[in-house]
Write a protein that holds these residues in place. Structure first.
Motif, PDB file in Angstrom:
ATOM      1  N   HIS A 189      -5.788  15.770  -2.660  1.00  0.00           N
ATOM      2  CA  HIS A 189      -6.662  15.393  -1.547  1.00  0.00           C
ATOM      3  C   HIS A 189      -7.403  16.631  -1.049  1.00  0.00           C
ATOM      4  CE1 HIS A 189      -4.701  11.493  -1.393  1.00  0.00           C
ATOM      5  NE2 HIS A 189      -3.567  12.128  -1.493  1.00  0.00           N
TER       6      HIS A 189
ATOM      7  N   ASP B 102       1.039   4.027  -3.092  1.00  0.00           N
ATOM      8  CA  ASP B 102       0.816   5.444  -2.811  1.00  0.00           C
ATOM      9  C   ASP B 102       2.013   6.277  -3.266  1.00  0.00           C
ATOM     10  OD1 ASP B 102      -0.731   7.631  -1.620  1.00  0.00           O
ATOM     11  OD2 ASP B 102       0.837   7.635  -0.088  1.00  0.00           O
ATOM     12  N   SER B 103       3.194   5.789  -2.971  1.00  0.00           N
ATOM     13  CA  SER B 103       4.415   6.491  -3.346  1.00  0.00           C
ATOM     14  C   SER B 103       4.553   6.599  -4.865  1.00  0.00           C
ATOM     15  CB  SER B 103       5.622   5.774  -2.744  1.00  0.00           C
ATOM     16  OG  SER B 103       6.796   6.486  -3.014  1.00  0.00           O
TER      17      SER B 103
ATOM     18  N   GLY C 183       2.244   6.607  -7.157  1.00  0.00           N
ATOM     19  CA  GLY C 183       1.310   7.614  -7.653  1.00  0.00           C
ATOM     20  C   GLY C 183       1.775   9.021  -7.330  1.00  0.00           C
ATOM     21  N   GLY C 184       2.274   9.210  -6.117  1.00  0.00           N
ATOM     22  CA  GLY C 184       2.746  10.535  -5.715  1.00  0.00           C
ATOM     23  C   GLY C 184       3.921  11.015  -6.551  1.00  0.00           C
TER      24      GLY C 184
ATOM     25  N   ASP D 198     -12.771  10.557   2.071  1.00  0.00           N
ATOM     26  CA  ASP D 198     -11.710   9.659   1.611  1.00  0.00           C
ATOM     27  C   ASP D 198     -12.046   9.041   0.315  1.00  0.00           C
ATOM     28  OD1 ASP D 198      -9.988  10.229   3.632  1.00  0.00           O
ATOM     29  OD2 ASP D 198     -10.590   8.546   4.886  1.00  0.00           O
TER      30      ASP D 198
ATOM     31  N   ALA E  40       0.836  -1.214   0.000  1.00  0.00           N
ATOM     32  CA  ALA E  40       0.000   0.000   0.000  1.00  0.00           C
ATOM     33  C   ALA E  40       0.864   1.255   0.000  1.00  0.00           C
ATOM     34  CB  ALA E  40      -0.949  -0.010   1.197  1.00  0.00           C
ATOM     35  N   LYS E  41       1.912   1.263   0.816  1.00  0.00           N
ATOM     36  CA  LYS E  41       2.824   2.415   0.845  1.00  0.00           C
ATOM     37  C   LYS E  41       3.500   2.591  -0.508  1.00  0.00           C
ATOM     38  CE  LYS E  41       4.026   1.901   5.742  1.00  0.00           C
ATOM     39  NZ  LYS E  41       5.127   1.533   6.663  1.00  0.00           N
TER      40      LYS E  41
END
Length: 153
Positions: A147, A118-119, A121-122, A153, A114-115
């Motif tokens: 966001h 997320d990373s 995409g960021g 969410d 998950a991290k």
């Protein structure tokens, strides 16, 4: 999983390598497309704080190595540290391929994945925002709008 995930995001930016490198090393530029405040430049041995004021979050970044116009190696998020490497690869016609790799994700397999997602995409968003700024002079505000308040969410 047999090993922790690693993520790489990359983007071709149609500007000379020295200009693209400075966009990430110099917070006067980086604050236009990524974080909103920094306590200093990314240079060898530096420890800086990056703030995303719109989200009320910050992180500490420790610079491990810098090769001018070529590479930045750092660690961030002291509570759950991962390693970041930026590579700046010069191309023909004053182009630069920026490659950002993050490694060292921890936690359960689900948490690490998950991290990593997320990373990935960021960093993709950050590279697109940097490209828009350097090539077109456009402030995308992509990170700030990722966001937005009031949408849950």
């Amino acid at each position: 999983m047999t090993q922790p995930p690693a993520v790489t995001a990359q983007m071709l930016i149609r500007k000379p390598v020295a200009e693209v490198f400075q966009a990430f090393a110099d917070p006067a530029v980086t604050t236009k497309f990524w974080f909103t405040r920094s306590s200093g430049r990314l240079e060898p041995g530096a420890t800086v704080t990056w703030d995303w004021e719109m989200y009320g979050v910050s992180t500490v970044v420790t610079v491990k190595d810098v090769e001018e116009n070529s590479r930045i190696l750092a660690e961030w998020d002291p509570e759950s540290p991962t390693q970041l490497e930026w590579r700046f690869l010069p191309g023909e016609g004053d182009t630069t391929l920026v490659r950002i790799t993050e490694t060292g994700f921890t936690g359960t397999a689900d948490q690490a994945v998950a991290k990593a997602i997320d990373s990935m995409g960021g960093f993709t968003m950050v590279l697109c925002a940097c490209k828009a700024l350097l090539e077109q002079g456009v402030l995308l505000n992509a990170v700030g709008d990722a966001h937005p308040a009031g949408f849950g969410d």
